[in-house]
Write a protein that holds these residues in place. Structure first.
Motif, short mmCIF file in Angstrom:
data_model
loop_
_atom_site.label_atom_id
_atom_site.label_comp_id
_atom_site.label_asym_id
_atom_site.label_seq_id
_atom_site.Cartn_x
_atom_site.Cartn_y
_atom_site.Cartn_z
N TYR A 16 0.84 -1.19 0.00
CA TYR A 16 0.00 0.00 0.00
C TYR A 16 0.88 1.24 0.00
CZ TYR A 16 -3.82 -3.10 1.26
OH TYR A 16 -4.73 -4.11 1.26
N PRO A 17 0.72 2.11 -0.97
CA PRO A 17 1.48 3.38 -0.96
C PRO A 17 0.94 4.31 0.11
CG PRO A 17 -0.09 3.36 -2.77
CD PRO A 17 -0.14 1.99 -2.13
N SER A 18 1.69 5.37 0.42
CA SER A 18 1.29 6.30 1.48
C SER A 18 -0.04 6.98 1.17
CB SER A 18 2.38 7.35 1.70
OG SER A 18 2.63 8.08 0.50
N ALA A 19 -0.32 7.20 -0.11
CA ALA A 19 -1.60 7.82 -0.47
C ALA A 19 -2.76 6.94 -0.02
CB ALA A 19 -1.66 8.06 -1.98
N THR A 27 -3.33 7.48 3.65
CA THR A 27 -4.09 8.71 3.89
C THR A 27 -5.57 8.50 3.62
OG1 THR A 27 -2.17 10.07 3.32
CG2 THR A 27 -4.33 11.12 3.21
N ARG A 28 -5.88 7.84 2.52
CA ARG A 28 -7.30 7.59 2.20
C ARG A 28 -7.95 6.72 3.26
NH1 ARG A 28 -5.21 7.14 -3.13
NH2 ARG A 28 -5.07 4.86 -2.90
N TYR A 29 -7.22 5.72 3.72
CA TYR A 29 -7.78 4.83 4.76
C TYR A 29 -8.06 5.61 6.04
CZ TYR A 29 -8.31 0.98 8.02
OH TYR A 29 -8.81 0.13 8.98
N VAL A 30 -7.13 6.45 6.44
CA VAL A 30 -7.31 7.24 7.67
C VAL A 30 -8.48 8.18 7.53
CG1 VAL A 30 -6.25 9.03 9.11
CG2 VAL A 30 -4.89 7.05 8.40
N GLU A 31 -8.56 8.87 6.39
CA GLU A 31 -9.65 9.83 6.18
C GLU A 31 -11.01 9.14 6.16
OE1 GLU A 31 -8.61 11.82 2.59
OE2 GLU A 31 -7.14 13.15 3.57
N ARG A 91 -6.83 12.27 12.94
CA ARG A 91 -6.15 11.87 11.70
C ARG A 91 -4.68 12.27 11.67
NH1 ARG A 91 -11.10 13.64 7.62
NH2 ARG A 91 -12.56 12.03 8.36
N SER A 92 -4.38 13.48 12.11
CA SER A 92 -2.97 13.92 12.03
C SER A 92 -2.07 13.06 12.91
CB SER A 92 -2.85 15.39 12.43
OG SER A 92 -3.21 15.59 13.79
N ALA A 93 -2.59 12.58 14.05
CA ALA A 93 -1.79 11.74 14.94
C ALA A 93 -1.39 10.45 14.24
CB ALA A 93 -2.57 11.44 16.22
N LEU A 94 -2.25 9.93 13.37
CA LEU A 94 -1.94 8.71 12.64
C LEU A 94 -1.04 9.00 11.43
CD1 LEU A 94 -4.54 7.95 14.36
CD2 LEU A 94 -5.02 6.30 12.54
N GLU A 95 -1.38 10.04 10.69
CA GLU A 95 -0.65 10.32 9.46
C GLU A 95 0.77 10.80 9.70
OE1 GLU A 95 -4.55 11.61 6.78
OE2 GLU A 95 -3.15 13.13 7.45
#
Length: 607
Positions: A377-380, A383-387, A395-399
């Motif tokens: 899984y790429p970083s993008a 981000t989509r999964y977190v959002e 979200r920022s704590a995870l990303e």
């Protein structure tokens, strides 16, 4: 430089005693204050603090030298031989040269002391975030400083009584305007007291010193170059303006320095030379970098992490103040993730929802570390999964979790610890014996200690031998046991209110108790016996691991020891008071603030 020491004294006989008057001012007023500040701050000073202090002193010295020499050569003020020791540089007495240094040193130390708890990176901003009100304040400051410079030029051109004030304005004004223009937005976001107090406290102190000296008739300003207005008593307007201007110059310079360092810490990839390479060229480039190039996602994430820690882990946030730059940021981001993950589970309305959050966090880790099963899984995608799956405030704590610097296993083990928390019901209590207790402590506390060490090993300038790193990692695991046992001993009542009893069930049986008895009455006298038993276990684990911490690199050893000792002090309070804390907050024992400060200062001093 300071008009206090550029005087023609009242008519007095020349004597050996009078030759020491200027030196006496330093011995009586400036050196003792500098000494007190040094003693207070010395354990907290980092290499960067020493670099910053030295740089500011050199800049202040060489910026003031030609100006002061000009005033002497043009007769704006003179130094009678019966008030100084004699040695001069470009006509400037040695005592005056020393004042360039000592005033900068005092103001800088006070600034560092007041700003030490502040994580400056959170106050960076770009133009899109700046309100119209802040823009107006910055523009007004630029206008007023420009007018001050213009007024100074007019006064100097006219000559006579306004000369000295004019020379102060045209000397201090451009420096102040430059630093205000470069760092005004950053400065306006900082806590007001962190800026105002380092300016006004030294200013008022020097005003009083000057007034006392003039009152004794030690010196007097040349009447032909002053307006003759006094702020109070014998304190001339020019002197008041001078001290205020110079202290503002020093603080504005320090703010610009901290802004540049904050940019270097967050965005090291923007500046060649590597994150550990400190140079004046890189700092200047960081200060001059267009804020439009800032990645505001990082800055906003750091702000949210600070808010989380101030609310949930204030002790750690304050302890992190003595860690250097980027390491402090990564530690804050790590702790923010741990707190956010813990809150998602603990604040769930049901056990099923809590397990759902643990599953989502597990999936997040799988994606963040590049694989779930056989799929990458790429970083993008992360981000989509977190959002898609997590609340906005989390979200920022995870990303921003620095996964590239951390192994996955301790984070996964932390989630397993959360699962143990969910195992408590009115009929089941998973901490059956001391082995279960240690397993729990290892999962929820030792894992965090391991993760912190991974960040330490990455950010320290000197890499330790593999054998020493391994010993330190084992010590972190053991120390995690100790700290979690302290946490459990402190929170017996709080945990009972949540339906949890972390005291081993077999310990309770030995005292004729059941976990349900603790839920009903967490303050039973027998509970106090078990609390002390748990504290004894905590200090045994502490004693096994604490000596190994001396292997840590110099710049990290003190801060980590302070973080550990600050928490262990809670255990010492519980021991001293037999479980009755000196203060309580929501049922939790706390260490009085003066004692916490003493513990931090003492351990930093000897580390």
């Amino acid at each position: 430089m300071t008009p206090v020491f550029g005087r023609i004294p009242a008519a007095t006989p020349i004597s050996l005693a009078m030759a020491y008057e200027y030196a006496f001012v330093h011995l009586a007023y400036t050196i003792p204050l500098a000494g007190v500040l040094t003693v207070i701050l010395w354990p907290l000073l980092t290499r960067l603090d020493l670099y910053k202090t030295s740089a500011l002193i050199l800049i202040a010295f060489f910026a003031t030298l030609p100006w002061d020499s000009y005033l002497i050569r043009h007769g704006v003020w003179t130094y009678p031989p019966d008030a100084i020791l004699g040695p001069r540089l470009f006509g400037i007495p040695a005592e005056e040269l020393f004042f360039f240094i000592i005033q900068t040193y005092i103001t800088t130390l006070l600034y560092i002391l007041l700003n030490k708890p502040i994580l400056h990176a959170q106050f960076l901003t770009n133009h899109d975030e700046i309100s119209s009100q802040v823009r107006r304040i910055r523009s007004l400051g630029q206008l007023l400083l420009s007018l001050a410079i213009l007024a100074g030029a007019i006064l100097v051109a006219q000559g006579g009584k306004g000369t000295y004030l004019g020379l102060i304005l045209i000397w201090a004004g451009p420096f102040t305007l430059l630093t205000w223009t470069l760092s005004g937005y950053f400065l306006l976001r900082l806590p007001f007291t962190c800026i105002a107090m380092p300016i006004f406290l030294p200013t008022i102190y020097l005003w009083v010193v000057d007034e006392l000296s003039l009152g004794r008739g030690t010196w007097a300003i040349e009447s032909g170059t002053k307006l003759g207005w006094c702020l109070w008593g014998d304190l001339e307007l020019e002197e008041a303006v001078f001290f205020l201007a110079t202290n503002a110059l020093i603080v504005f310079g320090l703010v610009a320095f901290d802004r540049g360092m904050a940019v270097l810490d967050i965005f090291p990839e923007m500046f060649p030379g590597g994150p550990g390479n400190m140079s004046l060229a890189r700092l200047v480039k960081a200060i001059l970098t267009d804020p439009g190039n800032y990645d505001m996602k990082w800055i906003r994430g750091i702000r949210e992490a600070v808010i989380t820690l101030k609310r949930k882990s204030r002790s750690f946030y304050l302890a992190s103040a003595v860690f250097p730059g980027r390491l402090r940021i990564d530690l804050v981001l790590l702790y923010s993730f741990c707190r956010v993950a813990d809150d998602l589970v603990d604040d769930s309305p049901s056990g099923a929802k809590a397990l759902e959050w643990i599953q989502k966090l597990t999936e997040y880790l799988d994606r963040a570390y590049g694989t779930t099963g056989k799929q990458s899984y790429p970083s993008a995608d992360v981000t989509r999964y977190v959002e898609k799956n997590f609340p906005i405030v989390t979200r920022s704590a995870l990303e921003l979790l620095p996964t590239e610097l951390l192994p996955k296993k301790p984070l996964s083990d932390l989630l397993e610890g959360f699962k143990m928390d969910l195992g408590f019901t009115h009929a089941e209590f998973p901490i059956e014996d001391e082995a279960c207790l240690q397993t729990y402590a290892q999962r929820v506390a030792s894992t965090v200690g391991e993760l912190c060490l991974w960040l330490v090993f990455h950010h320290t300038s000197k890499r330790l031998p593999a054998e020493e790193e391994l010993r330190l990692m084992q010590a972190a695991i053991t120390m995690g046991h100790a700290l979690q046992y302290i946490n459990i001993a402190r929170d017996i009542q709080v945990d009972a209110e949540m339906g949890r009893v972390y005291l081993p069930t077999n310990w309770l049986s030995e005292e004729g108790l059941k976990p349900q008895d603790i839920l009903k009455s967490p303050n039973l006298s027998k509970v106090e016996v078990l609390r002390q038993r748990l504290l004894d276990l905590a200090f045994r684990e502490y004693d096994k691991s604490r000596p190994t911490m001396n292997l840590l690199p110099d710049e990290i050893r003190g801060p980590l020891i302070v973080a550990v000792e600050s928490y262990m002090e809670i255990g010492r309070v519980l021991r001293e008071k037999s479980g009755v804390p000196s203060k309580t907050k929501k049922g939790r024992a706390t260490v009085p603030k003066p004692r916490r400060l003493w513990v931090a200062w003492k351990n930093l001093l000897v580390s």
